[in-house]
Design an enzyme around this catalytic site. Sequence first.
Site, PDB file in Angstrom:
ATOM      1  N   GLU A   1      -5.376  -0.361  -7.997  1.00 30.43           N
ATOM      2  CA  GLU A   1      -4.340   0.599  -8.395  1.00 30.43           C
ATOM      3  C   GLU A   1      -3.187  -0.215  -8.984  1.00 30.43           C
ATOM      4  O   GLU A   1      -2.645  -1.095  -8.317  1.00 30.43           O
ATOM      5  CB  GLU A   1      -3.835   1.395  -7.194  1.00 30.43           C
ATOM      6  CG  GLU A   1      -4.713   2.556  -6.804  1.00 30.43           C
ATOM      7  CD  GLU A   1      -4.111   3.392  -5.675  1.00 30.43           C
ATOM      8  OE1 GLU A   1      -4.316   4.617  -5.675  1.00 30.43           O
ATOM      9  OE2 GLU A   1      -3.451   2.835  -4.779  1.00 30.43           O
TER      10      GLU A   1
ATOM     11  N   ASN B   1      -4.420   6.380  -1.076  1.00 32.93           N
ATOM     12  CA  ASN B   1      -4.045   6.557   0.327  1.00 32.93           C
ATOM     13  C   ASN B   1      -3.399   7.915   0.571  1.00 32.93           C
ATOM     14  O   ASN B   1      -3.456   8.458   1.669  1.00 32.93           O
ATOM     15  CB  ASN B   1      -3.122   5.421   0.781  1.00 32.93           C
ATOM     16  CG  ASN B   1      -3.929   4.161   1.087  1.00 32.93           C
ATOM     17  OD1 ASN B   1      -5.150   4.217   1.233  1.00 32.93           O
ATOM     18  ND2 ASN B   1      -3.256   3.021   1.155  1.00 32.93           N
TER      19      ASN B   1
ATOM     20  N   SER C   1       0.829  -1.214   0.000  1.00 32.07           N
ATOM     21  CA  SER C   1       0.000   0.000   0.000  1.00 32.07           C
ATOM     22  C   SER C   1       0.861   1.261   0.000  1.00 32.07           C
ATOM     23  O   SER C   1       0.379   2.344  -0.320  1.00 32.07           O
ATOM     24  CB  SER C   1      -0.873   0.055   1.244  1.00 32.07           C
ATOM     25  OG  SER C   1      -1.578  -1.124   1.418  1.00 32.07           O
TER      26      SER C   1
ATOM     27  N   HIS D   1      -2.223  -2.941  -6.320  1.00 31.65           N
ATOM     28  CA  HIS D   1      -2.738  -2.566  -4.997  1.00 31.65           C
ATOM     29  C   HIS D   1      -4.239  -2.817  -4.941  1.00 31.65           C
ATOM     30  O   HIS D   1      -5.034  -2.036  -5.473  1.00 31.65           O
ATOM     31  CB  HIS D   1      -2.400  -1.095  -4.710  1.00 31.65           C
ATOM     32  CG  HIS D   1      -2.846  -0.651  -3.359  1.00 31.65           C
ATOM     33  ND1 HIS D   1      -3.230   0.643  -3.071  1.00 31.65           N
ATOM     34  CD2 HIS D   1      -2.973  -1.335  -2.201  1.00 31.65           C
ATOM     35  CE1 HIS D   1      -3.573   0.720  -1.808  1.00 31.65           C
ATOM     36  NE2 HIS D   1      -3.429  -0.457  -1.250  1.00 31.65           N
TER      37      HIS D   1
END
Length: 691
Positions: free
Chosen positions: A436, A474, A403, A424
């Site tokens: 992702e 994120n 991540s 991801h």
Amino acid sequence: MPVHQDIIGRILVLRVDNPPVNALSKIERRGLIEGIARGASDDVDAIVLTGAGASFIAGADIREFGKPPEPPHLPEVVETIEASAKPVIAAIAGQALGGGLEVALACHYRLAEAGARFGLPETTLGIVPGAGGTQRLPRLIDPMLAADMVATGKSLDAASALRTGLIDWIADQPIDVAALGHARSLAGQPLDERRLSERNVEPSPDAIEDLALLKAETVKKSRGAIAPGVAIDLVAKALQSPYDVGVAEERARFLELRSGSQAAALRHIFFAEREAAKGPAEAPRSIERVGVIGAGTMGAGIAMSVADAGIPVVLVEQTEAALGAGLDRIARAYGEAVARNRLSNDVADERRNSITGATGYDLLANADLIIEAAFETMDVKDAIFKSLDAIARSDAILATNTSYLDIDAIAAVTSRPSQVLGLHYFSPANVMKLLEIVRGRETDPTVLATALAFARRTGKVPVVAGVCHGFIGNRMLRAYNREAGLLLLEGATPSQIDTALTDFGMAMGPFAVADLSGIDIGHKGRQAMEPGAYEPAAFRVHDGLVSCGFLGRKTAVGFYRYASGKVDGENADVADIVAAARKEFAVSPRSIDPEEIVERCIFAAAAEGLQIVKEGIAARPGDVDVVYVNGYGFPRHRGGPIFYLRETGEAGLAAIRRYAAGPFGRWWPDVGHPGAIEPPGIGKSTDKDAA
Ligand code: 3H9
């Protein structure tokens, strides 16, 4: 010629031909009207209406929706088809969606291939069917099912369509041949009974009440999206009013919704998702065998998502015990899917059996793609990628589900950095749509193209990101959470902040999310960060909760208290922890209204997103919106944070400037200047005209 006319024997075949999905623009609408007129001549006994290529008709051309409507309109087309004195048989292969299903409903008979699908997905575009769909469908099938289909946009397969009466036959020979056969046998048959607009519905005594209940549930689930509730009202209208009244109401609501902001936002995200899924021109390699390292929650979910697409998986763990736990988790998840009628026993068994467990890497030697989903530390990744490099085929793609970690550093431990990239996934990986795809500095374009094709094949919505801490989503989340933390310090309570954001349409508020994922997780992450990499004031309350052992749902106390897994009020101790933090950072509390809460959190995410685009981490603003909508619970009908910021125009920019001048300097100063955001792009322009 967008609608081909062929006479075969005494049957006129009308074939809509507008690749790739036979969407209906003005040219096809005109072609259909001309085709039906041709069918009136003496040398024709019946008409077959079908589509060229893999679709029947995927609906109205969505690219026209930003433009003024141009005749002939689709309602005129469907009325013309239904009024034909010669029987019209829809021969449906592939998708009959939206306006495509409305055309099929206007035909007198419906024949389909076994692989066909039927649906009215208009509400997913912020509109309602605009060519009689809400009025004809409940006159043909159970009105409750019709209401569910229009409200959710869910489609039916051919077997369900036959069972429910939506179609008359499934073809047992090539569809063109079957259609001609049926057409010949129907020549001269009376059609009055077959015209749905002339049918009366006799609803069950409870139908209106049931629809009212369905509407209440739907409105609650829609998080502010208007179209689903309106669609159910229109079905109720079909049960209570003559066709003409209902269809006039439907058209009025369609036009009103089509020009609204929710429809613009949903069109934006529809096209942004398709743009994001496009990659380099290189031909993708085929992926027929996949390895997954790590059978924890993430690894097991990834293995299931791959198995669900019919690709065999080898799932690797270090010990028999860990592997057994992972395989049990998978068996339980498939068992639940069967219990909820989402899968048949046979399909669940087949998928589960396509996942082979192993405690060594030997079975990975043949894999085309290996996805690592192990512990999130560089040492662990380092060791795994060195071992994979030794065992995997030289052309195998090595992916990490990290991540945050640096993909280039991971790639560098292998002898093939060009074959390494990030995949991801979001938890639960077999459910969440977002993927992702993180390209490293050296990732080969063919590897990227392969990852995009693999994502689509496994039903994901892919977005390509560059390497940075947190990639796209994120990193935006950090900016969003930072603002939520500062609002807490400045005077709002966790539930005021969460409520303002769920009222805006977010799936959950930031403090409810922190409780769900564990407040200690973010705390540990911050401890590993460089000083200055985050705003301590924004997270002091989180840290205070962790030091009291209030970790969220897992300890039954976090920002909220929980009883039997449900929220049982705010945690009263939060007030003391907040007071101590205010003292430490010399902040005097004030009353904060919901508008400020929403603006600050959403604009923070949008501003970070624009910066991400500027740095080239995301290719375009639409990609950023796709990430936040599909992975972070942002309301789809608001189009994503950047689309939303753009829609607010100068007022939004002024608000950003105002907040930027407040305490705790924030965001990227140039975002607040006019011109920093491009005008909203709501799909591609076209020279065709609107439906
Ligand atoms: C409607 O019908 C309103 C009516 O009630 C009333 C009117 C009065 N229009 O998804 P893909 C493009 S509303 C224009 O990658 P797949 C798409 O952008 C409509 N373009 O393929 C892409 O273009 P590009 C109700 C459309 O095989 C290309 O086709 N209908 C449309 O994965 C391939 O698309 C819907 O909501 C369209 N209607 O999936 C159905 N549809 O290559 C929307 C697609 O330039 N469509 N394109 O990027 C879908 O759900 C999927 O496209 C479908 C195929 C399942 C059909």
